[in-house]
Design a protein around this motif. Structure first.
Motif, PDB file in Angstrom:
ATOM      1  N   LEU A  73      41.145  -3.260  -1.240  1.00  0.00           N
ATOM      2  CA  LEU A  73      39.680  -3.219  -1.202  1.00  0.00           C
ATOM      3  C   LEU A  73      39.078  -2.480  -2.401  1.00  0.00           C
ATOM      4  CD1 LEU A  73      39.273  -2.431   2.594  1.00  0.00           C
ATOM      5  CD2 LEU A  73      38.734  -4.597   1.452  1.00  0.00           C
ATOM      6  N   LYS A  74      39.929  -1.820  -3.179  1.00  0.00           N
ATOM      7  CA  LYS A  74      39.495  -1.058  -4.350  1.00  0.00           C
ATOM      8  C   LYS A  74      38.431  -0.024  -3.979  1.00  0.00           C
ATOM      9  CE  LYS A  74      40.907  -4.579  -7.434  1.00  0.00           C
ATOM     10  NZ  LYS A  74      40.725  -5.709  -8.164  1.00  0.00           N
ATOM     11  N   THR A  75      38.753   0.754  -2.957  1.00  0.00           N
ATOM     12  CA  THR A  75      37.868   1.826  -2.512  1.00  0.00           C
ATOM     13  C   THR A  75      38.681   2.950  -1.897  1.00  0.00           C
ATOM     14  OG1 THR A  75      35.946   2.406  -1.144  1.00  0.00           O
ATOM     15  CG2 THR A  75      37.463   0.792  -0.230  1.00  0.00           C
ATOM     16  N   THR A  76      38.138   4.135  -1.966  1.00  0.00           N
ATOM     17  CA  THR A  76      38.780   5.274  -1.308  1.00  0.00           C
ATOM     18  C   THR A  76      38.127   5.551   0.041  1.00  0.00           C
ATOM     19  OG1 THR A  76      37.290   6.805  -2.443  1.00  0.00           O
ATOM     20  CG2 THR A  76      39.434   6.364  -3.487  1.00  0.00           C
ATOM     21  N   GLU A  77      37.129   4.772   0.381  1.00  0.00           N
ATOM     22  CA  GLU A  77      36.376   4.969   1.627  1.00  0.00           C
ATOM     23  C   GLU A  77      37.100   4.348   2.826  1.00  0.00           C
ATOM     24  OE1 GLU A  77      33.576   6.882   1.644  1.00  0.00           O
ATOM     25  OE2 GLU A  77      34.078   7.167  -0.468  1.00  0.00           O
ATOM     26  N   VAL A  78      38.362   4.637   2.959  1.00  0.00           N
ATOM     27  CA  VAL A  78      39.181   4.082   4.041  1.00  0.00           C
ATOM     28  C   VAL A  78      39.905   5.219   4.734  1.00  0.00           C
ATOM     29  CG1 VAL A  78      41.073   2.523   4.623  1.00  0.00           C
ATOM     30  CG2 VAL A  78      39.560   1.949   2.719  1.00  0.00           C
ATOM     31  N   ASP A  79      39.874   5.211   6.059  1.00  0.00           N
ATOM     32  CA  ASP A  79      40.715   6.127   6.815  1.00  0.00           C
ATOM     33  C   ASP A  79      41.462   5.314   7.876  1.00  0.00           C
ATOM     34  OD1 ASP A  79      39.131   5.837   9.162  1.00  0.00           O
ATOM     35  OD2 ASP A  79      37.910   7.564   8.637  1.00  0.00           O
ATOM     36  N   GLU A  80      42.202   5.987   8.719  1.00  0.00           N
ATOM     37  CA  GLU A  80      43.056   5.295   9.689  1.00  0.00           C
ATOM     38  C   GLU A  80      42.278   4.452  10.691  1.00  0.00           C
ATOM     39  OE1 GLU A  80      45.526   8.247  11.509  1.00  0.00           O
ATOM     40  OE2 GLU A  80      46.726   8.502   9.705  1.00  0.00           O
ATOM     41  N   HIS A  81      41.000   4.744  10.862  1.00  0.00           N
ATOM     42  CA  HIS A  81      40.200   4.041  11.869  1.00  0.00           C
ATOM     43  C   HIS A  81      39.162   3.100  11.256  1.00  0.00           C
ATOM     44  CE1 HIS A  81      42.198   6.557  14.748  1.00  0.00           C
ATOM     45  NE2 HIS A  81      41.860   7.606  14.033  1.00  0.00           N
ATOM     46  N   SER A  82      39.185   2.942   9.946  1.00  0.00           N
ATOM     47  CA  SER A  82      38.262   2.025   9.276  1.00  0.00           C
ATOM     48  C   SER A  82      38.677   0.587   9.542  1.00  0.00           C
ATOM     49  CB  SER A  82      38.274   2.273   7.761  1.00  0.00           C
ATOM     50  OG  SER A  82      37.883   3.576   7.452  1.00  0.00           O
ATOM     51  N   ASP A  83      37.688  -0.248   9.811  1.00  0.00           N
ATOM     52  CA  ASP A  83      37.922  -1.668  10.060  1.00  0.00           C
ATOM     53  C   ASP A  83      37.974  -2.401   8.718  1.00  0.00           C
ATOM     54  OD1 ASP A  83      37.044  -4.535  10.441  1.00  0.00           O
ATOM     55  OD2 ASP A  83      37.139  -3.922  12.544  1.00  0.00           O
ATOM     56  N   PHE A  84      39.090  -3.048   8.441  1.00  0.00           N
ATOM     57  CA  PHE A  84      39.294  -3.755   7.184  1.00  0.00           C
ATOM     58  C   PHE A  84      38.154  -4.719   6.877  1.00  0.00           C
ATOM     59  CE2 PHE A  84      40.956  -7.557   5.023  1.00  0.00           C
ATOM     60  CZ  PHE A  84      41.399  -6.990   3.838  1.00  0.00           C
ATOM     61  N   PHE A  85      37.715  -5.459   7.863  1.00  0.00           N
ATOM     62  CA  PHE A  85      36.686  -6.468   7.644  1.00  0.00           C
ATOM     63  C   PHE A  85      35.296  -5.844   7.498  1.00  0.00           C
ATOM     64  CE2 PHE A  85      40.228  -8.651   9.654  1.00  0.00           C
ATOM     65  CZ  PHE A  85      40.462  -9.641   8.705  1.00  0.00           C
ATOM     66  N   GLU A  86      35.038  -4.768   8.197  1.00  0.00           N
ATOM     67  CA  GLU A  86      33.754  -4.079   8.049  1.00  0.00           C
ATOM     68  C   GLU A  86      33.625  -3.417   6.683  1.00  0.00           C
ATOM     69  OE1 GLU A  86      33.213  -1.412  11.351  1.00  0.00           O
ATOM     70  OE2 GLU A  86      33.114  -3.068  12.786  1.00  0.00           O
ATOM     71  N   LEU A  87      34.749  -3.137   6.047  1.00  0.00           N
ATOM     72  CA  LEU A  87      34.746  -2.554   4.698  1.00  0.00           C
ATOM     73  C   LEU A  87      34.620  -3.615   3.608  1.00  0.00           C
ATOM     74  CD1 LEU A  87      37.549   0.110   5.145  1.00  0.00           C
ATOM     75  CD2 LEU A  87      35.104   0.545   4.864  1.00  0.00           C
TER      76      LEU A  87
END
Length: 73
Positions: free
Chosen positions: A14-28
């Motif tokens: 996704l080329k972002t650091t705004e991801v954690d274990e509970h982030s939804d891949f599609f919502e990002l």
């Protein structure tokens, strides 16, 4: 291996650091093309082939890791 490994895959794809274990891949912003990249990385890193629906049904790093942990050799 841990959910953090999947988080790193999501971040790369996704080329972002705004991801954690509970982030939804599609919502990002993930889409079907990016999903294939995630699935390819999972296959390479975990030695398991998943299909698109697996990611749709398990869109967070934690959920996807839990699936991988169940079906991995």
């Amino acid at each position: 291996m841990s959910p953090e490994h999947i988080v790193q895959i999501f971040r790369r794809v996704l080329k972002t650091t705004e991801v954690d274990e509970h982030s939804d891949f599609f919502e990002l912003g993930g889409d079907s093309l990016l999903a294939t990249r995630v699935l390819s990385a999972v296959a390479r890193d975990f030695g398991i082939e998943l299909v698109y629906d697996d990611l749709v049904e398990n869109p967070t790093a934690t959920e996807l890791f839990d699936l991988v942990a169940v079906v991995a050799p």
